[in-house]
Design an enzyme around this catalytic site. Structure first.
Site, PDB file in Angstrom:
ATOM      1  N   LYS A  39       0.834  -1.208   0.000  1.00 41.33           N
ATOM      2  CA  LYS A  39       0.000   0.000   0.000  1.00 41.33           C
ATOM      3  C   LYS A  39       0.868   1.258   0.000  1.00 41.33           C
ATOM      4  O   LYS A  39       2.075   1.196   0.288  1.00 41.33           O
ATOM      5  CB  LYS A  39      -0.897  -0.025   1.250  1.00 41.33           C
ATOM      6  CG  LYS A  39      -1.897  -1.180   1.290  1.00 41.33           C
ATOM      7  CD  LYS A  39      -2.780  -1.078   2.532  1.00 41.33           C
ATOM      8  CE  LYS A  39      -3.855  -2.145   2.547  1.00 41.33           C
ATOM      9  NZ  LYS A  39      -4.806  -1.947   3.681  1.00 41.33           N
TER      10      LYS A  39
ATOM     11  N   TYR B 155     -12.678  -3.062  -2.593  1.00 39.18           N
ATOM     12  CA  TYR B 155     -13.195  -2.864  -1.234  1.00 39.18           C
ATOM     13  C   TYR B 155     -14.721  -2.785  -1.229  1.00 39.18           C
ATOM     14  O   TYR B 155     -15.311  -2.020  -0.482  1.00 39.18           O
ATOM     15  CB  TYR B 155     -12.553  -1.630  -0.595  1.00 39.18           C
ATOM     16  CG  TYR B 155     -11.118  -1.859  -0.146  1.00 39.18           C
ATOM     17  CD1 TYR B 155     -10.752  -3.024   0.534  1.00 39.18           C
ATOM     18  CD2 TYR B 155     -10.127  -0.907  -0.375  1.00 39.18           C
ATOM     19  CE1 TYR B 155      -9.445  -3.241   0.942  1.00 39.18           C
ATOM     20  CE2 TYR B 155      -8.810  -1.123   0.042  1.00 39.18           C
ATOM     21  CZ  TYR B 155      -8.480  -2.287   0.693  1.00 39.18           C
ATOM     22  OH  TYR B 155      -7.185  -2.511   1.112  1.00 39.18           O
TER      23      TYR B 155
ATOM     24  N   ASN C  92      -1.843   0.248   7.018  1.00 44.28           N
ATOM     25  CA  ASN C  92      -1.314  -1.016   7.548  1.00 44.28           C
ATOM     26  C   ASN C  92      -0.454  -1.804   6.544  1.00 44.28           C
ATOM     27  O   ASN C  92      -0.372  -3.023   6.582  1.00 44.28           O
ATOM     28  CB  ASN C  92      -2.450  -1.868   8.125  1.00 44.28           C
ATOM     29  CG  ASN C  92      -3.532  -2.135   7.111  1.00 44.28           C
ATOM     30  OD1 ASN C  92      -3.400  -1.777   5.938  1.00 44.28           O
ATOM     31  ND2 ASN C  92      -4.599  -2.783   7.532  1.00 44.28           N
TER      32      ASN C  92
ATOM     33  N   HIS D 280      -2.035  -5.278   1.714  1.00 45.55           N
ATOM     34  CA  HIS D 280      -3.273  -6.028   1.544  1.00 45.55           C
ATOM     35  C   HIS D 280      -2.878  -7.465   1.233  1.00 45.55           C
ATOM     36  O   HIS D 280      -1.905  -7.690   0.500  1.00 45.55           O
ATOM     37  CB  HIS D 280      -4.116  -5.488   0.383  1.00 45.55           C
ATOM     38  CG  HIS D 280      -5.182  -6.458  -0.038  1.00 45.55           C
ATOM     39  ND1 HIS D 280      -6.390  -6.559   0.637  1.00 45.55           N
ATOM     40  CD2 HIS D 280      -5.201  -7.406  -1.007  1.00 45.55           C
ATOM     41  CE1 HIS D 280      -7.106  -7.524   0.077  1.00 45.55           C
ATOM     42  NE2 HIS D 280      -6.411  -8.069  -0.923  1.00 45.55           N
TER      43      HIS D 280
ATOM     44  N   GLU E 238      -9.208 -11.648  -6.996  1.00 47.52           N
ATOM     45  CA  GLU E 238      -8.351 -10.458  -6.847  1.00 47.52           C
ATOM     46  C   GLU E 238      -7.161 -10.495  -7.808  1.00 47.52           C
ATOM     47  O   GLU E 238      -6.754  -9.458  -8.330  1.00 47.52           O
ATOM     48  CB  GLU E 238      -7.878 -10.346  -5.389  1.00 47.52           C
ATOM     49  CG  GLU E 238      -9.034 -10.037  -4.440  1.00 47.52           C
ATOM     50  CD  GLU E 238      -8.610  -9.893  -2.983  1.00 47.52           C
ATOM     51  OE1 GLU E 238      -7.438 -10.165  -2.643  1.00 47.52           O
ATOM     52  OE2 GLU E 238      -9.480  -9.512  -2.177  1.00 47.52           O
TER      53      GLU E 238
HETATM   54  P1  IDP Z   1      -7.769  -6.665   5.919  1.00 46.55           P
HETATM   55  O1  IDP Z   1      -6.951  -5.708   5.083  1.00 46.55           O
HETATM   56  O2  IDP Z   1      -7.031  -7.082   7.178  1.00 46.55           O
HETATM   57  O3  IDP Z   1      -8.300  -7.831   5.136  1.00 46.55           O
HETATM   58  P2  IDP Z   1     -10.466  -5.491   5.826  1.00 46.55           P
HETATM   59  O4  IDP Z   1     -11.468  -5.586   6.931  1.00 46.55           O
HETATM   60  O5  IDP Z   1     -10.718  -6.261   4.576  1.00 46.55           O
HETATM   61  O6  IDP Z   1      -9.034  -5.847   6.487  1.00 46.55           O
HETATM   62  O7  IDP Z   1     -10.316  -3.946   5.475  1.00 46.55           O
HETATM   63  C1  IDP Z   1      -9.614  -3.531   4.334  1.00 46.55           C
HETATM   64  C2  IDP Z   1      -8.769  -2.326   4.678  1.00 46.55           C
HETATM   65  O8  IDP Z   1      -9.618  -1.237   5.045  1.00 46.55           O
HETATM   66  C3  IDP Z   1      -7.851  -2.509   5.880  1.00 46.55           C
HETATM   67  O9  IDP Z   1      -6.639  -3.155   5.552  1.00 46.55           O
HETATM   68  C4  IDP Z   1      -7.634  -1.081   6.315  1.00 46.55           C
HETATM   69  O10 IDP Z   1      -6.646  -0.420   5.522  1.00 46.55           O
HETATM   70  C5  IDP Z   1      -8.980  -0.454   6.032  1.00 46.55           C
HETATM   71  N1  IDP Z   1      -9.848  -0.443   7.233  1.00 46.55           N
HETATM   72  C6  IDP Z   1     -10.491  -1.483   7.800  1.00 46.55           C
HETATM   73  N2  IDP Z   1     -11.200  -1.107   8.870  1.00 46.55           N
HETATM   74  C7  IDP Z   1     -10.981   0.233   8.999  1.00 46.55           C
HETATM   75  C8  IDP Z   1     -11.448   1.226   9.940  1.00 46.55           C
HETATM   76  O11 IDP Z   1     -12.205   0.941  10.876  1.00 46.55           O
HETATM   77  N3  IDP Z   1     -10.989   2.490   9.749  1.00 46.55           N
HETATM   78  C9  IDP Z   1     -10.165   2.832   8.724  1.00 46.55           C
HETATM   79  N4  IDP Z   1      -9.723   1.939   7.822  1.00 46.55           N
HETATM   80  C10 IDP Z   1     -10.118   0.653   7.947  1.00 46.55           C
HETATM   81 MG    MG Z   2      -9.732  -7.813   3.601  1.00 46.37          MG
END
Ligand code: IDP
Ligand code: MG
Length: 171
Positions: free
Chosen positions: A25, A65, A128, A131, A142
């Site tokens: 990312k 997303y 974070n 992905h 994907e």
């Molecule tokens: P993942 O990346 O661990 O699979 P997902 O729930 O699929 O997590 O969410 C996708 C991405 O959306 C996360 O990696 C993060 O960057 C962002 N995200 C998820 N939850 C939040 C939130 O509560 N606030 C802001 N960004 C979020």
């Molecule tokens: Mg995810």
């Protein structure tokens, strides 16, 4: 004799290799951690089957997303994913989807254990670093979203026989 035959059977009749999608990312690219994160996947023994840098469009993000488009943080998530190019990776290995998810750690970097990518490089729930596909079925979808068929390359790496034991990995 039986062992030999069953090993022979495993080696030649089952393809147990998986491919998974990783995105490095903008939080990774901007902090100049591409090499460091890529190095972890290589050291683990995953084969890089595809790799490219790309600037994500609104369309691909809304698709990628789709499970989050109605969440209040979606505009902020989209902006964070478009802040710079990302690096898309197609990684291959036995159980690659689960292995790479475990390497990434849980979504929130503050909750991720040291030793995981997020646990070593992230202090954020959003910024974070990576992905990683969360299931084999999503990985297939994907990979098609980010790579054309001819961008996934089917070469062998010379150390293959030292990454997996006999009969453990079948391409
Ligand atoms: P993942 O990346 O661990 O699979 P997902 O729930 O699929 O997590 O969410 C996708 C991405 O959306 C996360 O990696 C993060 O960057 C962002 N995200 C998820 N939850 C939040 C939130 O509560 N606030 C802001 N960004 C979020
Ligand atoms: Mg995810």
């Amino acid at each position: 004799m039986f062992v030999y035959l069953s090993r022979h059977y495993l080696t030649y009749n089952i393809n147990n290799m998986e491919k998974t999608l990783v995105l490095l990312k903008p939080s990774c690219v901007q902090r100049q951690l591409i090499g460091e994160v890529l190095n972890r996947f290589e050291r683990r023994g995953l084969r890089i089957a595809g790799m490219k840098m790309m600037q994500l469009s609104d369309e691909i993000l809304r698709e990628h997303y789709a499970h989050l488009v109605n969440r209040p943080f979606f505009p902020s998530l989209a902006a964070s994913m478009q802040a710079s190019p990302v690096v898309a990776l197609a990684l291959e290995g036995v159980d690659a989807v689960q292995v790479v998810r475990a390497m990434a750690g849980p979504t929130n970097g503050r909750e991720a254990a040291p030793g995981t990518i997020r646990g070593d490089y992230s202090m954020s729930n959003q910024q974070n670093i990576v992905h990683a596909s969360d299931s084999t079925s999503n990985a297939e979808i994907e990979l098609k979203r980010f790579f054309r068929d001819d961008e996934i390359l089917d070469y062998t790496i010379g150390t293959f026989a030292f990454i997996y034991g006999d009969g453990e990995a079948n391409r």
